[in-house]
Scaffold this active site. Sequence first.
Site, short mmCIF file in Angstrom:
data_model
loop_
_atom_site.label_atom_id
_atom_site.label_comp_id
_atom_site.label_asym_id
_atom_site.label_seq_id
_atom_site.Cartn_x
_atom_site.Cartn_y
_atom_site.Cartn_z
N CYS A 10 0.85 -1.20 0.00
CA CYS A 10 0.00 0.00 0.00
C CYS A 10 0.88 1.25 0.00
O CYS A 10 2.11 1.16 -0.05
CB CYS A 10 -0.93 0.00 1.19
N CYS A 13 3.78 1.48 2.46
CA CYS A 13 4.95 0.65 2.16
C CYS A 13 5.79 1.33 1.09
O CYS A 13 7.02 1.29 1.15
CB CYS A 13 4.50 -0.72 1.65
#
Lengths: 80, 349
Positions: A10, A13
Amino acid sequence: MNIKILGPGCRNCVNLTKAATTAVAELGLEASIEKVEDYTAILGYGVMSTPALVINEKVVVSGRVPTLAEVRTLLTAASH
Amino acid sequence: MNIAERIPTTTRGRVGVLIAGIGVWALAYWANEWLWNVILYDAFGLDPKNQITETIHFFLYDSLKILLLLVIIIFASTVLRSFMSVERTRAFLGGKREGVGNLLAAALGVITPFCSCSAVPAFIGFVAAGVPIGVTMSFLIASPLVNEIAIGLLLTLFGWQITALYVVSGLTIAVVSGYILGRLHVERWVEPFVFEVKLGGQTIDPSLGLTFGQRMQMGVEEVRSLIAKIWVYLLVGIGLGALIHGWAPTDFFATYAGPGNPFGVLIAVLIGIPLYSNAAGVMPLVAALYEKGLPMGTLLAFMMAVVALSLPEMILLRRVLKPQLLAIFITTTGLGIVAVGYLFNAILA
């Protein structure tokens, strides 16, 4: 040095990967950066809150995106 | 260097920034209406009586107001919730029986910082630690359903009674749905690999060992990234709200979806479930529709349906839940929301 970014991919990250890449370049470290997206592997590190930063197989940050300065400090500490 | 890194590092500097921030915020909130009066009516010489001008004024005023409210709600809730973590919640839930466990899980779901991208690791982590599936589901239902942004906005726009009704009913739905799922023994519809995952021993609790400065930094970063993510939904919501506010005839919605229509709540929930937005994007719409005579129960049900059940989260959860369990999950939560809507329409009538 071995750096792993744990997380399903996501936005958080991506931000953490960016911070790690920048910090490694700034410090001139020789390090491999690997993204770990497999849930079984992530849980294998005991991590439930993503993203997480793993340096040399040790979880140093989990559940938040550290600032670039903090990543730099963590990497410097680990390289000694 | 991003904005979160510009916060000074000394305690004095941080307190200074915090106080200055609150000052600027209060000034902007207070001057909001006056500002748009000056810009639209004095500088551009627009006619305040004109309906189009009025709608533009309402839109700009509402945009700034909601934006300012969001900044303070997101910042405060992020800093407060940084003292909690999924890891800590799991420790609380370990060994709790169903019933009490469901109640605790729902309450913790509200105060635990949680992003839907962590839904899968959290689910596996809970199950691996022996937390019953039903209790885990109560947590996963309450977390998006009782939304901190919705709480903050409801509180400022509609007062504490409506807010309390929303929180209590959201928790009830999470407790009851989770309990029912537990009774149905849905373990057979969880992907088998979940039960084989071995937890490593390095668990670190993200809520511990942070300085207040770091928590502030997290708050600032969350404000920035969340607003960057939802601003489109926000403007669409406020825009629709402004149009309804200025142009819809007073009893237009009340006639078709008002207290007289027995299917009002059902239709609102069916529209809300596939709609993907954010509590902040829905609230201006809710406020405008309320003004036009739609009952509060129908509107709360609509808002809950939008925030509780979202397609992206369902796609993520599909990794660990089989379609049967996902279907039961959506059905029980959806029915719970419909029931709450009808109940409130009856109570508040």
